[in-house]
Scaffold this motif. Structure first.
Motif, short mmCIF file in Angstrom:
data_model
loop_
_atom_site.label_atom_id
_atom_site.label_comp_id
_atom_site.label_asym_id
_atom_site.label_seq_id
_atom_site.Cartn_x
_atom_site.Cartn_y
_atom_site.Cartn_z
N SER A 191 0.82 -1.22 0.00
CA SER A 191 0.00 0.00 0.00
C SER A 191 0.85 1.26 0.00
CB SER A 191 -0.94 0.01 1.22
OG SER A 191 -1.85 -1.07 1.16
N LEU A 192 2.11 1.15 0.43
CA LEU A 192 2.99 2.31 0.45
C LEU A 192 3.20 2.89 -0.94
CD1 LEU A 192 5.68 1.08 3.01
CD2 LEU A 192 3.95 2.84 3.40
N ASN A 193 3.10 2.04 -1.96
CA ASN A 193 3.36 2.48 -3.33
C ASN A 193 2.09 2.62 -4.17
OD1 ASN A 193 6.21 2.40 -2.90
ND2 ASN A 193 6.13 0.16 -3.10
N GLU A 194 0.93 2.46 -3.55
CA GLU A 194 -0.32 2.56 -4.29
C GLU A 194 -0.77 4.01 -4.42
OE1 GLU A 194 -2.43 -1.74 -3.36
OE2 GLU A 194 -2.76 -0.06 -1.99
N SER A 195 -1.56 4.27 -5.43
CA SER A 195 -2.09 5.62 -5.63
C SER A 195 -3.11 5.94 -4.54
CB SER A 195 -2.74 5.75 -7.00
OG SER A 195 -3.94 4.97 -7.05
N ILE A 196 -3.33 7.22 -4.32
CA ILE A 196 -4.31 7.65 -3.31
C ILE A 196 -5.69 7.10 -3.65
CG2 ILE A 196 -5.50 9.64 -2.32
CD1 ILE A 196 -2.68 9.25 -1.29
N LYS A 197 -6.04 7.09 -4.94
CA LYS A 197 -7.35 6.60 -5.35
C LYS A 197 -7.53 5.13 -5.00
CE LYS A 197 -10.58 6.65 -9.24
NZ LYS A 197 -10.79 7.06 -10.65
N VAL A 198 -6.50 4.35 -5.22
CA VAL A 198 -6.57 2.92 -4.89
C VAL A 198 -6.72 2.73 -3.38
CG1 VAL A 198 -5.25 0.76 -4.85
CG2 VAL A 198 -5.33 2.15 -6.93
N GLY A 246 -17.76 5.15 -6.69
CA GLY A 246 -17.30 5.40 -8.05
C GLY A 246 -16.08 6.30 -7.96
N ASP A 247 -16.17 7.50 -8.56
CA ASP A 247 -15.08 8.48 -8.46
C ASP A 247 -15.39 9.58 -7.44
OD1 ASP A 247 -13.51 7.21 -10.37
OD2 ASP A 247 -14.50 8.27 -12.03
N ASN A 248 -16.50 9.44 -6.73
CA ASN A 248 -16.93 10.47 -5.79
C ASN A 248 -16.53 10.12 -4.36
OD1 ASN A 248 -18.35 12.01 -7.82
ND2 ASN A 248 -19.93 10.42 -7.74
N LEU A 249 -16.11 11.13 -3.62
CA LEU A 249 -15.75 10.93 -2.22
C LEU A 249 -16.99 10.72 -1.37
CD1 LEU A 249 -13.04 13.69 -1.61
CD2 LEU A 249 -12.66 11.26 -1.98
N ARG A 250 -16.89 9.80 -0.43
CA ARG A 250 -17.95 9.65 0.55
C ARG A 250 -17.70 10.62 1.72
NH1 ARG A 250 -20.60 4.85 -0.88
NH2 ARG A 250 -19.29 3.17 -1.72
N ASN A 251 -18.73 10.83 2.53
CA ASN A 251 -18.58 11.70 3.69
C ASN A 251 -17.46 11.23 4.62
OD1 ASN A 251 -20.58 13.59 3.12
ND2 ASN A 251 -22.19 12.38 4.08
#
Length: 477
Positions: free
Chosen positions: A182-189, A199-204
């Motif tokens: 996880s140290l090398n994964e993208s923030i989205k992942v 989806g691509d939307n942030l949850r609360n």
């Protein structure tokens, strides 16, 4: 059911669990009550008894039975009550119809009759308020309707503090709660793995944990009162921000208004607040994690009095717990499961269900009075009684002589300040030297000197590094 049993049943007239109707000519009104029973504590609906409690019965034909079945079909979800027909000996072919309905089960859908929900308030059937209906829908489908699962309108990944996310991922990796990869994964992942994206939307939940945008949505109220009530306050503050900023603000307020004392044990000096810092931190994390964020215009509150500390959080305890049973061993009932899962993985929460025990154990270890829990006006409140305040024995109802700038009374030289700096760093190893300088009203160079003496050095980049303790360079204060 026998006639005698029926007489005994109706002897107390209509109650929260009993409704009497003269005949099935009132069938529709009876179904309103049936729906109310199903949404409340259950009950018995009787046809064939007058308001004066006279048992008159009625002739029950096949048409009557069909009418009852068709009326029951208007209740959703479908229900099959127990139906009994009680003969009246002195009236040929007359019977009393008795229908029994089970109580509502927590977590189930609310019941409706022809699309409208009802509930029972004492002996009165009422239309269910919208907020009660919505709350039951959310309970029934938490993964769809809960606050933390809903999309945070107007936010994107750009609004998140990436350095904080990277930093806490590293903490989770070090404690083997998050895979090294996880140290090398993208923030989205990372966000997807934490279920913080729709989806691509942030949850609360994502915004609450990591947003760097200022918002009034997440707040802590903090006050230091003189005496044992709220008539006079010495200090009154508010803090806004994400989970980590609110936790930091709350702990800073504790350190500002509670004294740090020390004792020598063997060759080691042990430091203590008036109430154990670990207990206060655990209680504040619980308040932030488990509060009911669907309750608007409310916020977490910290109140420090001369004889106690109170931390209040909007929302009541889970139905499975009470203020009396919460101290016993129990399972975890997280209101915000996604938030709790993330906090566990990044080491801010320990094993689910262990938080209360950890608070009590911390108080016991330092001979502090045991805290207690209560429910007041829609809030859950944890109260920490105090034996001492700023080193003085607390006498109930006797105000202590405390000035607004409490730190001046306890920071006569560099030693107490340095020790307080260390306490803050222990609680938040990612806090910057500039933030520490602002908190203690000294220069950044002074903070660096204090931390160097304590054996701390900053490791990592300026935005996502942390303080790491090594061997102190000097023990001469």
């Amino acid at each position: 059911m026998t006639l005698e049993e029926l007489k005994k049943l109706i002897s107390k007239d209509e109650t929260k669990n009993i409704e009497l109707k003269k005949s099935t000519g009132e069938l529709r009104e009876g179904m309103h009550t049936a729906c109310a029973f199903l949404n409340s504590d259950g009950g018995v609906l009787v046809f064939g008894v007058t308001p004066s409690l006279s048992i008159v019965g009625q002739i029950v034909s096949e048409s009557t039975r069909r009418d009852i079945a068709q009326a029951l079909a208007g209740i959703e979800p479908a229900v099959t009550p127990v139906i009994e027909y009680v003969d009246i000996p002195d009236k040929d072919n007359h019977q009393v119809i008795v229908l029994r309905f089970n109580p509502w089960v927590y977590g189930n859908d609310p019941y409706t009759f022809h699309g409208r929900p009802y509930y029972r308030l004492e002996s009165v059937t009422k239309a269910m308020p919208r907020d009660m209906f919505d709350a039951r829908i959310r309970i029934n489908m938490p993964h769809k309707y809960s606050w933390e699962m809903r999309v945070a309108e107007g936010y994107s990944i750009k609004d998140l503090d990436v350095s904080t996310i990277r930093g806490v991922v590293r903490l989770g990796v070090e404690e083997k709660r998050i895979p090294v990869g996880s140290l090398n994964e993208s923030i989205k992942v990372i966000l997807k793995k934490w279920n913080l994206l729709d989806g691509d939307n942030l949850r609360n939940a994502a915004v609450f944990l990591f947003s760097k945008r200022f918002s009034y949505d997440y707040e802590i109220r903090m006050a230091r009162f003189r005496g044992t009530d709220k008539n006079y306050f010495i200090d009154n503050q508010q803090a806004h921000g994400n989970f980590f900023e609110l936790l930091d603000a709350g702990m800073s307020f504790f350190f500002k208004h509670l004294s740090l004392s020390g004792e020598i044990k063997g060759f080691k000096r042990e430091e203590h607040l008036d109430v154990p810092a670990t207990a206060l931190r655990e209680a504040l994390i619980n308040a932030l994690c488990h509060r009911d964020y669907d309750i608007h215009q409310c916020s977490i509150g910290i109140a420090i009095y001369d004889d106690r500390i109170e931390i209040e959080s909007p929302g009541l305890l889970p139905r499975e717990l009470t203020p009396k049973t919460i101290k016993r061993s129990h399972k975890s009932y997280p209101r915000n499961e996604i938030v709790a899962t993330v906090l566990y993985q990044i080491t801010y929460l320990e094993k689910w269900g262990s938080g209360i025990k950890r608070i009590m154990d911390a108080c016991k270890a330092e001979n502090s009075p045991q805290p207690f829990w209560s429910e007041e006006g829609g809030y859950t409140v944890v109260t920490f009684p105090m034996n001492k305040l700023n080193g003085r024995i607390v006498t109930p109802n006797e105000p202590q002589n405390v000035t607004q700038n409490v730190t001046q009374n306890v920071t006569q030289n560099d030693i107490p300040r340095a020790e307080k700096v260390e306490q803050v760093v222990v609680e938040n190893s990612m806090i910057s030297k500039d933030d520490l300088a602002k908190r203690f009203n000294v220069s950044s160079k002074t903070i660096l000197r204090d931390l160097k003496k304590l054996g701390y050095a900053w490791e990592g980049a300026s935005k996502n590094g942390r303080w790491v303790k090594k061997e102190p360079t000097s023990t001469n204060w």
